[in-house]
Design an enzyme around this catalytic site. Structure first.
Site, PDB file in Angstrom:
ATOM      1  N   GLU A 196       0.847  -1.201   0.000  1.00  0.00           N
ATOM      2  CA  GLU A 196       0.000   0.000   0.000  1.00  0.00           C
ATOM      3  C   GLU A 196       0.883   1.251   0.000  1.00  0.00           C
ATOM      4  O   GLU A 196       0.638   2.204  -0.740  1.00  0.00           O
ATOM      5  CB  GLU A 196      -0.906  -0.005   1.238  1.00  0.00           C
ATOM      6  CG  GLU A 196      -1.711   1.273   1.372  1.00  0.00           C
ATOM      7  CD  GLU A 196      -2.556   1.334   2.654  1.00  0.00           C
ATOM      8  OE1 GLU A 196      -2.721   0.291   3.312  1.00  0.00           O
ATOM      9  OE2 GLU A 196      -3.035   2.429   2.971  1.00  0.00           O
ATOM     10  N   ARG A 197       1.917   1.222   0.827  1.00  0.00           N
ATOM     11  CA  ARG A 197       2.777   2.407   0.939  1.00  0.00           C
ATOM     12  C   ARG A 197       3.562   2.656  -0.335  1.00  0.00           C
ATOM     13  O   ARG A 197       3.761   3.806  -0.744  1.00  0.00           O
ATOM     14  CB  ARG A 197       3.697   2.261   2.154  1.00  0.00           C
ATOM     15  CG  ARG A 197       2.887   2.431   3.416  1.00  0.00           C
ATOM     16  CD  ARG A 197       3.586   2.163   4.699  1.00  0.00           C
ATOM     17  NE  ARG A 197       2.640   2.400   5.778  1.00  0.00           N
ATOM     18  CZ  ARG A 197       2.687   1.855   6.972  1.00  0.00           C
ATOM     19  NH1 ARG A 197       3.664   1.015   7.281  1.00  0.00           N
ATOM     20  NH2 ARG A 197       1.766   2.139   7.874  1.00  0.00           N
TER      21      ARG A 197
END
Ligand SMILES: Cc1cc2nc3c(=O)[nH]c(=O)nc-3n(C[C@H](O)[C@H](O)[C@H](O)COP(=O)(O)OP(=O)(O)OC[C@H]3O[C@@H](n4cnc5c(N)ncnc54)[C@H](O)[C@@H]3O)c2cc1C
Length: 385
Positions: A248-249
């Site tokens: 996600e990051r």
């Protein structure tokens, strides 16, 4: 420098996405902006294009692609055009990794075909009104019924992207109290049908940016969730969150870097067209220096993203490395987009100019998916500090 991260297939995909955005999104984007969300039907168009199935195994209707690179191309192209695909980003970037990693064979058969076709849009609900960075402090509970057939879900979530349109939400809830020596114990993931009795969508939140993405409050009052819809093992949810947050990051890092790159392109074009004091804005030394400095920062962010994408594909990207990529790229984007907006003068403040939307859309990148401060904590911990 020549980029080596993408091959011919990725570049062909890029052309398809670019043409799709030009034809299907750019002409109607102002309407979405005014409405505060992309229409639900648009998600079926994304599904038809195959966007939702790229990384879904073939047996469930997807293309079976393992690499993150196609997804990265998608972020680059939406940023390049100064648009977004609404709340659908979380469907693939945030939710799919959980379904792929923790759903049983039976659950995958039940959920993934509708995921691919866009019939079921997914969101993920971690954050609560009382807790965001400190997820172990969540209060939403899911108590197993006496007959063991279902959980009873109670609580509230906030800031949930895609929360208005979602058909299923991966809800993080406490199935057990934390242990004295482990606050993270007792959190589980449940795939909740948004049509369930007791499930309600609260306000669609009015945001500073990301105007076309629906972000909502959710409430659960005695929602019955069948035990068959528990994702992974009971009480292990926190470690699942930890394992999936790097991807996600990285997605946020790539989106931010690409927004910064787009900002430089928009500013370069604008300053070459705009005349002040009888010459173009681009002819001032200050403009050249500003754009050159911005480009150097964008090039560095691109290199970080490219290395991180390769590391993710190789299964080697550590949580601290993902945090580092997110921290660096989102902070670069913040600086670069602000400087590029400045070069637009007053027009940069008008939403009809893509640079204004990039400015407001980008702001949240330093907050969601874990704030810059939390990223620094993760990196510092990996340094033994
Ligand atoms: C547009 C948008 C979309 C979102 N989408 C989703 C979604 O789909 N699903 C979801 O679950 N969540 C979502 N979020 C929530 C997001 O992940 C949280 O807002 C974020 O994690 C920060 O939590 P918080 O808002 O509670 O801030 P807080 O945790 O209250 O933080 C407040 C301040 O304290 C600082 N801080 C916190 N801990 C530390 C520390 N240890 N050291 C130093 N400083 C610290 C923070 O950096 C921040 O500056 C979304 C948020 C936004 C704004």
């Amino acid at each position: 420098m020549r980029r080596t991260v993408y091959n011919e297939d990725h570049e062909a995909f890029r052309e398809t996405i670019r043409a799709f955005i030009e034809a299907e999104v750019v002409p109607v984007y102002d309407e979405w902006f005014a409405a505060g969300q992309a229409p639900r039907d648009f998600y079926y168009k994304l599904a038809e294009l195959g966007i939702f199935g790229i990384e879904v195994p073939e047996e469930y209707g997807g293309a079976g692609e393992e690499s993150f690179k196609f997804e990265a191309v998608l972020y680059e192209e939406t940023a390049r055009a100064g648009i977004s695909f609404g709340g659908s980003g979380v469907h693939v970037l945030l939710c799919l990794p959980y379904l792929k990693a923790y759903a049983t064979e039976e659950q995958k058969k039940r959920w993934l075909p509708d995921f691919v076709s866009g019939k079921s849009m997914y969101a993920i609900a971690m954050t609560e009104p009382g807790t965001g960075s400190d997820l172990a402090g969540m209060k939403t509970t899911a108590k197993l019924s006496e007959d063991g057939t279902h959980y009873v879900l109670n609580g509230a979530k906030t800031f949930i992207t895609g929360g208005v349109h979602a058909d299923k939400v991966i809800v993080c809830a406490r199935t057990e109290a934390p242990k004295a020596d482990d606050r993270r114990h007792g959190i589980s993931l449940l795939v909740v049908d948004t049509k369930s009795e007791g499930y309600s969508v609260g306000r669609k939140l009015d945001k500073l940016g990301l105007k076309v993405s629906d972000t909502a409050e959710l409430a659960f009052v005695d929602v019955k969730v069948p035990v068959e819809d528990l994702l992974g093992e009971e009480n292990k949810g926190f470690s699942y969150l930890g394992q999936n947050l790097p991807q996600e990051r990285l997605g946020i890092a790539v989106g931010a870097y690409a927004q910064a790159k787009a900002a430089v392109r928009f500013a370069q074009q604008y300053t070459q067209d705009r005349t002040v004091f009888g010459k173009t804005v681009a002819s001032f030394q200050n403009t050249k220096f500003e754009l050159a400095a911005c480009k150097a920062e964008v090039d560095a962010a691109e290199a970080v993203c490219d290395r991180a994408i390769e590391a993710l594909d190789a299964g080697e990207l550590t949580p601290a490395e993902a945090a580092s990529a997110k921290l660096f790229c989102t902070e670069v984007a913040h600086r670069v987009i602000d400087r590029c907006l400045q070069l637009h003068g007053g027009y940069g403040f008008m939403n009809e100019y893509p640079i204004a939307r990039l400015y407001t859309d980008n702001r949240v990148n330093r907050i969601y998916g874990g704030t810059s401060e939390v990223m620094k904590s993760i990196i510092a911990k990996s340094m033994g500090l």
